[in-house]
Design a protein around this motif. Structure first.
Motif, PDB file in Angstrom:
ATOM      1  N   ALA A   3      -3.229   8.554   1.857  1.00 24.92           N
ATOM      2  CA  ALA A   3      -4.145   8.143   2.924  1.00 24.92           C
ATOM      3  C   ALA A   3      -5.368   7.514   2.282  1.00 24.92           C
ATOM      4  N   GLN A   4      -5.685   6.292   2.687  1.00 23.43           N
ATOM      5  CA  GLN A   4      -6.791   5.548   2.087  1.00 23.43           C
ATOM      6  C   GLN A   4      -7.702   4.994   3.173  1.00 23.43           C
ATOM      7  N   ALA A   5      -9.013   5.275   3.052  1.00 28.37           N
ATOM      8  CA  ALA A   5      -9.990   4.712   3.983  1.00 28.37           C
ATOM      9  C   ALA A   5     -10.197   3.245   3.649  1.00 28.37           C
ATOM     10  N   LEU A   6     -10.434   2.439   4.669  1.00 24.04           N
ATOM     11  CA  LEU A   6     -10.624   1.006   4.468  1.00 24.04           C
ATOM     12  C   LEU A   6     -12.091   0.704   4.218  1.00 24.04           C
ATOM     13  N   PRO A   7     -12.414  -0.023   3.158  1.00 19.43           N
ATOM     14  CA  PRO A   7     -13.824  -0.269   2.828  1.00 19.43           C
ATOM     15  C   PRO A   7     -14.597  -0.993   3.917  1.00 19.43           C
ATOM     16  N   GLN A   8     -13.934  -1.882   4.676  1.00 18.38           N
ATOM     17  CA  GLN A   8     -14.629  -2.609   5.725  1.00 18.38           C
ATOM     18  C   GLN A   8     -14.451  -1.986   7.104  1.00 18.38           C
ATOM     19  N   CYS A   9     -13.614  -0.971   7.194  1.00 11.64           N
ATOM     20  CA  CYS A   9     -13.407  -0.228   8.441  1.00 11.64           C
ATOM     21  C   CYS A   9     -13.348   1.260   8.110  1.00 11.64           C
ATOM     22  N   PRO A  10     -14.442   1.850   7.692  1.00  8.45           N
ATOM     23  CA  PRO A  10     -14.397   3.228   7.196  1.00  8.45           C
ATOM     24  C   PRO A  10     -13.959   4.258   8.231  1.00  8.45           C
ATOM     25  N   ASP A  11     -13.952   3.883   9.525  1.00  6.51           N
ATOM     26  CA  ASP A  11     -13.483   4.817  10.550  1.00  6.51           C
ATOM     27  C   ASP A  11     -11.962   4.855  10.639  1.00  6.51           C
ATOM     28  N   ILE A  12     -11.295   3.972   9.902  1.00  9.69           N
ATOM     29  CA  ILE A  12      -9.839   3.915   9.919  1.00  9.69           C
ATOM     30  C   ILE A  12      -9.300   4.242   8.533  1.00  9.69           C
ATOM     31  N   SER A  13      -8.324   5.132   8.479  1.00 13.58           N
ATOM     32  CA  SER A  13      -7.579   5.413   7.253  1.00 13.58           C
ATOM     33  C   SER A  13      -6.122   5.072   7.493  1.00 13.58           C
ATOM     34  N   LEU A  14      -5.437   4.658   6.439  1.00 17.80           N
ATOM     35  CA  LEU A  14      -4.032   4.292   6.550  1.00 17.80           C
ATOM     36  C   LEU A  14      -3.226   4.914   5.429  1.00 17.80           C
ATOM     37  N   TRP A  15      -1.954   5.176   5.717  1.00 18.04           N
ATOM     38  CA  TRP A  15      -1.013   5.554   4.665  1.00 18.04           C
ATOM     39  C   TRP A  15      -0.609   4.273   3.938  1.00 18.04           C
ATOM     40  N   LEU A  16      -1.047   4.125   2.688  1.00 19.19           N
ATOM     41  CA  LEU A  16      -0.789   2.919   1.913  1.00 19.19           C
ATOM     42  C   LEU A  16      -0.225   3.282   0.544  1.00 19.19           C
ATOM     43  N   VAL A  17       0.346   2.296  -0.121  1.00 14.82           N
ATOM     44  CA  VAL A  17       0.915   2.535  -1.442  1.00 14.82           C
ATOM     45  C   VAL A  17      -0.190   2.968  -2.406  1.00 14.82           C
ATOM     46  N   GLU A  18       0.126   3.917  -3.262  1.00 16.31           N
ATOM     47  CA  GLU A  18      -0.840   4.390  -4.256  1.00 16.31           C
ATOM     48  C   GLU A  18      -1.213   3.250  -5.211  1.00 16.31           C
ATOM     49  N   PRO A  19      -2.508   2.960  -5.381  1.00 13.80           N
ATOM     50  CA  PRO A  19      -2.903   1.848  -6.251  1.00 13.80           C
ATOM     51  C   PRO A  19      -2.360   1.961  -7.664  1.00 13.80           C
TER      52      PRO A  19
END
Length: 220
Positions: A24-40
């Motif tokens: 789960a990663q918070a979006l830098p430009q939308c900090p109120d939204i987190s998404l399940w994304l590939v591990e960097p």
């Protein structure tokens, strides 16, 4: 308490790379939204030729929040009057980030549309992660309900997809597009609405030109 990674996403990310992980990663430009994304970290190493071919055969677009999607989600949250009370389709939904933003902005109903069934799994899991809900649909051309607004982010990566611009206006009287790929965009009645700098999450160290996202609006 840390939310466990959904088994469904663990299973399907392995189609891209068996060594890839999801978090789960918070979006830098939308900090109120987190998404399940590939591990960097799982994308920051040298890949073998076989791994490269596997990634190319299954790029798992849903496992990234692309720059255009992040910009469009942010702008929707900044301008909720664009969305409030409307029935909206997020076409090419991918991770579902724009659909999530539409729900948060007060849309009457939101449909996340993507031809990739794995993307629709991602949309459902990301909706749950953010405590929102919306409908999922797999094919724009079999959708026969009226819409107030159709939204699409980063779907013009292939110039062959430009024919979609006309189709979108057949499906909805108002269309909002975010794109970082097409140069010299001139497709009336679509009109430029602004340009914004962004990046993909996880950051793929893309060329600077792909970090500039243009917004366009078409109405009939």
């Amino acid at each position: 308490m840390t939310t466990p990674v959904p088994d469904s996403l663990v299973r399907i990310i392995k189609h891209m790379n068996p060594a890839a992980g999801i978090s789960a990663q918070a979006l830098p430009q939308c900090p109120d939204i987190s998404l399940w994304l590939v591990e960097p970290d799982s994308m920051r190493r040298r890949f073998s030729q076989d791994e490269i071919l596997q990634i190319q055969s299954y790029p798992a677009y849903w496992a990234f929040c692309w720059a255009s999607g992040q910009v469009l989600a942010r702008e929707i949250l900044r301008h909720p009057h664009w969305i409030k009370g409307k029935k909206v389709m997020d076409f090419g939904a991918g991770s579902g980030v724009v659909a999530i933003a539409c729900v948060m902005a007060g849309a009457r109903e939101v449909i996340a549309c993507d031809i990739d069934p794995d993307a629709l799994i991602s949309c459902e899991e990301n909706a749950a992660l953010n405590g929102v809900s919306f409908r999922c649909h797999g094919d724009l051309f079999s959708f026969d309900e009226e819409l107030d607004l159709l939204i699409a982010a980063d779907v013009l990566y292939d110039r062959a997809n430009l024919v979609l611009l006309e189709e979108f206006l057949k499906c909805a009287p108002d269309v909002l597009i975010a794109d970082s790929r097409i140069r010299d965009f001139d497709y009336p009645p679509y009109v430029a609405q602004g340009r914004h700098e962004s990046c993909t999450v996880p950051d793929l160290d893309e060329l600077d030109e792909f970090r500039l996202v243009n917004l366009y609006r078409g109405q009939r």
